[in-house]
Design an enzyme around this catalytic site. Structure first.
Site, mmCIF file in Angstrom:
data_model
loop_
_atom_site.group_PDB
_atom_site.id
_atom_site.type_symbol
_atom_site.label_atom_id
_atom_site.label_comp_id
_atom_site.label_asym_id
_atom_site.label_seq_id
_atom_site.Cartn_x
_atom_site.Cartn_y
_atom_site.Cartn_z
ATOM 1 N N LYS A 39 0.787 -1.762 0.198
ATOM 2 C CA LYS A 39 -0.431 0.072 0.580
ATOM 3 C C LYS A 39 1.181 1.141 0.152
ATOM 4 O O LYS A 39 2.525 1.204 0.441
ATOM 5 C CB LYS A 39 -0.676 0.124 1.336
ATOM 6 C CG LYS A 39 0.175 0.168 2.893
ATOM 7 C CD LYS A 39 -1.291 -0.214 4.060
ATOM 8 C CE LYS A 39 -0.239 -0.145 5.149
ATOM 9 N NZ LYS A 39 -1.049 -0.588 6.575
ATOM 10 N N TYR A 263 16.757 30.714 5.924
ATOM 11 C CA TYR A 263 15.631 31.024 6.703
ATOM 12 C C TYR A 263 15.379 31.657 8.465
ATOM 13 O O TYR A 263 15.897 30.425 8.804
ATOM 14 C CB TYR A 263 14.270 30.187 6.104
ATOM 15 C CG TYR A 263 13.750 30.853 5.150
ATOM 16 C CD1 TYR A 263 13.410 31.690 4.411
ATOM 17 C CD2 TYR A 263 13.915 29.357 4.359
ATOM 18 C CE1 TYR A 263 13.880 31.863 3.061
ATOM 19 C CE2 TYR A 263 13.574 29.230 3.119
ATOM 20 C CZ TYR A 263 13.205 30.621 2.203
ATOM 21 O OH TYR A 263 12.594 30.336 0.825
HETATM 22 C C1 LIG Z 1 -0.795 -1.924 6.516
HETATM 23 C C2 LIG Z 1 -0.837 -3.366 7.515
HETATM 24 C C3 LIG Z 1 -0.085 -4.165 6.958
HETATM 25 C C4 LIG Z 1 0.952 -4.406 7.250
HETATM 26 O O1 LIG Z 1 1.224 -3.755 8.415
HETATM 27 P P1 LIG Z 1 3.576 -3.822 9.075
HETATM 28 O O2 LIG Z 1 3.382 -3.304 10.662
HETATM 29 O O3 LIG Z 1 3.946 -2.737 7.923
HETATM 30 O O4 LIG Z 1 4.012 -5.079 8.639
HETATM 31 C C5 LIG Z 1 -0.528 -5.406 7.685
HETATM 32 N N1 LIG Z 1 -2.030 -5.652 7.759
HETATM 33 C C6 LIG Z 1 -3.511 -4.262 7.514
HETATM 34 C C7 LIG Z 1 -4.672 -4.428 7.815
HETATM 35 C C8 LIG Z 1 -2.830 -3.143 7.233
HETATM 36 O O5 LIG Z 1 -3.454 -2.380 7.509
#
Ligand SMILES: *Cc1c(COP(=O)(O)O)cnc(C)c1O
Length: 373
Positions: A39, A263
């Site tokens: 994602k 800045y």
């Molecule tokens: C993002 C996510 C993961 C992965 O989590 P990590 O801590 O990066 O391994 C697993 N399950 C769901 C539902 C997520 O949204």
């Protein structure tokens, strides 16, 4: 829009991604499958390239947050199962179904919309039922989950593929919350088993749980941060960071003691120094709150980021006795000689987490891919 004409870039070592997938796979054993969570453009690393590398290393599922992220993987030719974690607007359910994307469901309303869309498309909707075992965010509360749900999901328009939940505290120092969530989830599974309806996939673990809590593995673990080599909990071992975030020195000036930089004039030299300019700033995702706090690596040495970080550039102070030149590499995250800056170092400096640093690196930073041997 990317800026290849500028030396700032992300280098992603796909060998490290594959090493991390194999490390997790050997930890959970051959009976448990690995979902590579890509994602948010693969936590900023590039979803398609990371997904391909992860699949080649043995991952069998892909996880994304949005429909568009799932479609991007399908358009790239990835035909593996893809689970979309987040909500999909009603009008788009047909697209998700026709692209064989698995969906997370915890509302009867949504379930019925998926069923109706599946009927229209003429293809079953693939769903994973999510239980809120203690995260307190989304999911069916255990007390809402009765045998009527089995009837709802065993609908000819639907294919019930998974039962899942998500852990709230698997990265924390104390096991109590995770144990409690696991117990709740096991109760649910036992109920469903008695109703004679268990789906093929049962999943609960994220990265931290995949490394620490064998009871949470069932037959699928969802691995995000560990695949990128971020540390899913403080003492995690055996993961290789995949990212080197690099730029170059593009300007150098020798300045006297008492010289102000940037800045707001928040930094003043205490002696003669080289002030070097690096073309990376907060618009690239190098957060402004790192001003006067972060360090970078040049020629294998650590040097401080001084003055306010600008939108497109930052300054580094270097003792006059050290050698630097225009064109020298500047490592923001990664290794240089014996020195290393982990993403966690930047994250801890500004009281956030590696995930936010990774996903904050903006689109204008080109992503370059390679294998380390
Ligand atoms: C993002 C996510 C993961 C992965 O989590 P990590 O801590 O990066 O391994 C697993 N399950 C769901 C539902 C997520 O949204």
């Amino acid at each position: 829009m990317e800026s290849p004409s500028r030396p700032t870039r992300m280098e992603i070592n796909l060998t490290a991604i594959q090493h991390n997938i194999r490390t997790i796979q050997s930890r959970v054993g051959p009976a448990v499958e690995v979902m590579a969570v890509v994602k948010a453009n693969g936590y900023g690393h590039g979803a398609v390239s990371v997904a391909r590398a992860a699949i080649d290393a043995g991952a069998t599922w892909l996880g994304v947050a949005t429909l568009e992220e799932g479609l991007q993987l399908r358009q790239a030719g990835l035909s593996h199962p893809i689970l979309v974690f987040g909500p999909i607007g009603r009008r788009y359910l047909g697209t998700a179904i026709s692209q064989s994307l698995d969906m997370v469901v915890y509302d009867l309303d949504v379930l019925q919309s998926v069923s109706a869309a599946a009927e229209r498309v003429g293809q079953p909707g693939q769903i994973h039922l999510k239980i809120d075992t203690g995260m307190g965010r989304v999911g069916l509360l255990p007390e809402w989950f009765g045998q009527d749900w089995v009837n709802h999901v065993q609908n000819p328009n639907l294919r019930w593929r998974g039962l899942m939940s998500h852990l709230a505290d698997s990265d924390g120092p104390d096991e109590t919350n995770t144990r409690e969530q696991l117990r709740t989830f096991l109760d649910i599974i036992e109920k469903v088993r008695q109703w004679g309806a268990l789906p093929r996939w049962i999943h609960l673990a994220n990265s931290a749980a995949a490394m620490r809590y064998p009871g949470t593995w069932f037959n699928l673990v969802r691995v995000g941060i560990a695949m990128y080599g971020g540390l899913p909990y403080e003492k995690a071992q055996g993961l290789q960071p995949a990212l080197t975030w690099r730029s170059n020195i593009t300007h150098i000036k020798r300045v006297p003691r008492g010289f102000y930089v940037g800045y707001g004039k928040t930094y003043c030299t205490e002696q003669d120094a080289w002030i070097v300019n690096v073309p990376v700033g907060y618009a690239d995702g190098y957060r402004r709150t790192l001003s006067n706090l972060a360090q970078v690596l040049i020629r294998g040495h650590r040097y401080p980021v001084v003055g306010r970080i600008s939108m497109d550039q930052l300054s580094v102070a270097i003792p006059i006795t050290d050698d630097v030149a225009i064109g020298d590499d500047v490592v923001l995250i990664g290794q240089d000689g014996d020195e290393k800056i982990r993403v966690e170092e930047l994250a801890n400096t500004i009281d956030t987490i590696s995930y936010e640093i990774f996903t904050g690196i903006s689109d204008r930073v080109p992503r370059l891919y390679g294998y380390s041997d």
